[in-house]
Motif scaffolding. Structure first.
Motif, PDB file in Angstrom:
ATOM      1  N   LEU A  61       0.847  -1.194   0.000  1.00 12.56           N
ATOM      2  CA  LEU A  61       0.000   0.000   0.000  1.00 12.56           C
ATOM      3  C   LEU A  61       0.881   1.242   0.000  1.00 12.56           C
ATOM      4  N   LYS A  62       0.298   2.361  -0.390  1.00 17.68           N
ATOM      5  CA  LYS A  62       1.058   3.609  -0.378  1.00 17.68           C
ATOM      6  C   LYS A  62       0.196   4.755   0.115  1.00 17.68           C
ATOM      7  N   MET A  63       0.856   5.680   0.758  1.00 11.20           N
ATOM      8  CA  MET A  63       0.227   6.956   1.080  1.00 11.20           C
ATOM      9  C   MET A  63       0.823   7.992   0.137  1.00 11.20           C
ATOM     10  N   GLY A  64       0.069   9.011  -0.186  1.00  7.98           N
ATOM     11  CA  GLY A  64       0.569  10.082  -1.039  1.00  7.98           C
ATOM     12  C   GLY A  64       0.162  11.427  -0.489  1.00  7.98           C
ATOM     13  N   LEU A  65       0.908  12.446  -0.885  1.00  6.51           N
ATOM     14  CA  LEU A  65       0.632  13.831  -0.497  1.00  6.51           C
ATOM     15  C   LEU A  65       0.639  13.982   1.020  1.00  6.51           C
ATOM     16  N   THR A  66       1.643  13.357   1.647  1.00  9.86           N
ATOM     17  CA  THR A  66       1.751  13.406   3.107  1.00  9.86           C
ATOM     18  C   THR A  66       2.739  14.473   3.580  1.00  9.86           C
ATOM     19  N   ALA A  69       5.693  19.687   1.156  1.00 10.97           N
ATOM     20  CA  ALA A  69       6.369  19.912  -0.129  1.00 10.97           C
ATOM     21  C   ALA A  69       5.532  19.327  -1.269  1.00 10.97           C
ATOM     22  N   LYS A  70       5.014  18.119  -1.077  1.00 10.25           N
ATOM     23  CA  LYS A  70       4.200  17.474  -2.115  1.00 10.25           C
ATOM     24  C   LYS A  70       2.839  18.172  -2.253  1.00 10.25           C
ATOM     25  N   MET A  71       2.240  18.517  -1.124  1.00  9.22           N
ATOM     26  CA  MET A  71       0.916  19.162  -1.190  1.00  9.22           C
ATOM     27  C   MET A  71       1.029  20.486  -1.941  1.00  9.22           C
ATOM     28  N   VAL A 106      10.419  11.065  -9.583  1.00 11.87           N
ATOM     29  CA  VAL A 106      10.880  10.245  -8.458  1.00 11.87           C
ATOM     30  C   VAL A 106      10.659  10.962  -7.124  1.00 11.87           C
ATOM     31  N   GLU A 107      10.409  10.145  -6.112  1.00  9.11           N
ATOM     32  CA  GLU A 107      10.165  10.654  -4.764  1.00  9.11           C
ATOM     33  C   GLU A 107      10.928   9.793  -3.761  1.00  9.11           C
ATOM     34  N   ALA A 108      11.573  10.436  -2.796  1.00 13.43           N
ATOM     35  CA  ALA A 108      12.254   9.702  -1.717  1.00 13.43           C
ATOM     36  C   ALA A 108      11.247   9.420  -0.611  1.00 13.43           C
ATOM     37  N   THR A 161      -3.436   7.011  -7.252  1.00 12.77           N
ATOM     38  CA  THR A 161      -2.430   7.924  -6.701  1.00 12.77           C
ATOM     39  C   THR A 161      -1.118   7.926  -7.506  1.00 12.77           C
ATOM     40  N   SER A 162      -1.269   7.867  -8.831  1.00 11.55           N
ATOM     41  CA  SER A 162      -0.122   7.962  -9.763  1.00 11.55           C
ATOM     42  C   SER A 162       0.895   6.829  -9.598  1.00 11.55           C
ATOM     43  N   SER A 163       0.519   5.768  -8.907  1.00 12.98           N
ATOM     44  CA  SER A 163       1.431   4.651  -8.646  1.00 12.98           C
ATOM     45  C   SER A 163       1.979   4.063  -9.952  1.00 12.98           C
ATOM     46  N   GLY A 233       5.042   8.078   1.594  1.00 16.48           N
ATOM     47  CA  GLY A 233       4.868   9.352   0.882  1.00 16.48           C
ATOM     48  C   GLY A 233       6.178  10.111   0.751  1.00 16.48           C
ATOM     49  N   GLY A 234       6.290  10.853  -0.329  1.00 13.62           N
ATOM     50  CA  GLY A 234       7.521  11.581  -0.632  1.00 13.62           C
ATOM     51  C   GLY A 234       7.870  12.591   0.450  1.00 13.62           C
ATOM     52  N   VAL A 235       9.143  12.627   0.851  1.00 15.58           N
ATOM     53  CA  VAL A 235       9.574  13.598   1.854  1.00 15.58           C
ATOM     54  C   VAL A 235       9.916  14.941   1.207  1.00 15.58           C
TER      55      VAL A 235
HETATM   56  C1  OOG Z   1       0.164  11.769  -6.322  1.00 19.84           C
HETATM   57  C2  OOG Z   1       0.948  10.721  -5.592  1.00 19.84           C
HETATM   58  C3  OOG Z   1       1.773  11.330  -4.501  1.00 19.84           C
HETATM   59  C4  OOG Z   1       3.501  10.934  -2.705  1.00 19.84           C
HETATM   60  O1  OOG Z   1       4.413  10.252  -2.264  1.00 19.84           O
HETATM   61  O2  OOG Z   1       3.214  12.048  -2.222  1.00 19.84           O
HETATM   62  C5  OOG Z   1       2.721  10.391  -3.850  1.00 19.84           C
HETATM   63  C6  OOG Z   1       1.025  12.593  -7.236  1.00 19.84           C
HETATM   64  O3  OOG Z   1       1.685  13.517  -6.783  1.00 19.84           O
HETATM   65  O4  OOG Z   1       1.010  12.318  -8.458  1.00 19.84           O
HETATM   66  O5  OOG Z   1       2.919   9.264  -4.193  1.00 19.84           O
END
Ligand code: OOG
Ligand code: MG
Length: 262
Positions: A61-66, A69-71, A106-108, A161-163, A233-235
């Motif tokens: 599973l994944k969380m996103g926009l946490t 910076a991403k939001m 890419v996201e760390a 979520t763009s996975s 979620g990306g840092v």
């Molecule tokens: C949505 C997915 C965001 C994250 O780690 O924040 C995500 C997107 O930005 O396309 O996976």
């Protein structure tokens, strides 16, 4: 839930086809402005069912926009969740074909693997740490199926979520004795630092992201099973990549994760 089952199934196939044919599409809320959150997750569930019918295994599973910076980057304010697949897994140091992706970034991230089930409501950081087998450094490769990577929350939830891909690396470490808030992360593209962060960027503590996932799933009568891999979620902001790019992310205490895009 304003969308009927037929429309949900239609939109799931539409987005899954966009992924498989590597073609960007309009965000679905343009055509279905009245769809709600439940519809969005129902479309994501339908995509999952389509993939499973085809023999794809769900890997976690994944969380996103946490992170803020991403939001800020995506112009949205609430965390979301999705799933990752067996075919999305890329070995550490491996290569990723850009031809199979629309516009990868890419996201760390910090990945958790649970040792016990976690359920909400009321799940908290303490419960998560007590139920964590180990954490791993990870890089998620996201690839929105929407034109120009532009979407709203409902559209991106529906699009899982763009996975797209993910790389796990470094060394698995138990959380005991590890200060996950002060864990520094440095992302390099072609040897140049492009993003830095502390893991506290994710909701103050990446375990908070897992707790939120348990609570969000709890609202729908689900839980996180034992042995689940979770990307928290990306840092930092996501960084766009193209063929020829080498990505290396160094995580304090956890080691590094690298990959190249071909
Ligand atoms: C949505 C997915 C965001 C994250 O780690 O924040 C995500 C997107 O930005 O396309 O996976
Ligand atoms: Mg991510």
């Amino acid at each position: 839930m304003p969308l009927n089952t037929q429309t949900i199934e239609h939109l799931a196939r539409h987005l899954e086809n966009a992924e498989r044919s590597v073609t960007a599409v309009h965000k679905i809320t343009d055509d279905y402005p009245d769809m709600d959150w439940q519809d969005a997750y129902a479309i994501q569930d339908a995509i999952r069912a389509i993939k499973e019918q085809r023999g794809v295994r769900i890997a976690g599973l994944k969380m996103g926009l946490t992170s803020h910076a991403k939001m800020r980057q995506m112009g949205v304010v609430d965390p979301i969740h999705g799933f990752i697949t067996d075919y999305g897994s890329v070995p550490d140091g491996g290569s990723i074909e850009t031809a199979g992706l629309i516009h990868p970034k890419v996201e760390a991230e910090i990945a958790f693997v649970t040792s016990k089930p976690l359920s909400g409501p009321g799940c908290h950081v303490g419960a998560v740490l007590a139920a964590t087998a180990f954490v791993l450094p990870a890089v998620e490769v996201i690839d929105s199926r929407y034109e120009n990577f532009r979407f709203d929350l409902k559209s991106v939830i529906a699009d899982n979520t763009s996975s797209a891909r993910y790389v796990l690396g470094g060394q698995p470490l138990p959380v005991q004795g590890l200060d996950l808030r002060h864990l520094g992360v440095v992302m390099e593209r072609n040897g140049r630092v492009v993003a830095t962060a502390s893991a506290a960027a994710v909701l103050g503590h990446p375990a908070q992201s897992v707790a939120m996932l348990a609570n969000l799933l709890g609202e729908r009568g689900r839980e996180i099973p034992a042995g689940t891999l979770i990307l928290t979620g990306g840092v930092t902001e996501a960084v766009a990549v193209e063929a020829g790019d080498n990505i290396n992310v160094r995580f304090q205490h956890l080691g590094s994760v690298s990959m190249r895009f071909v």
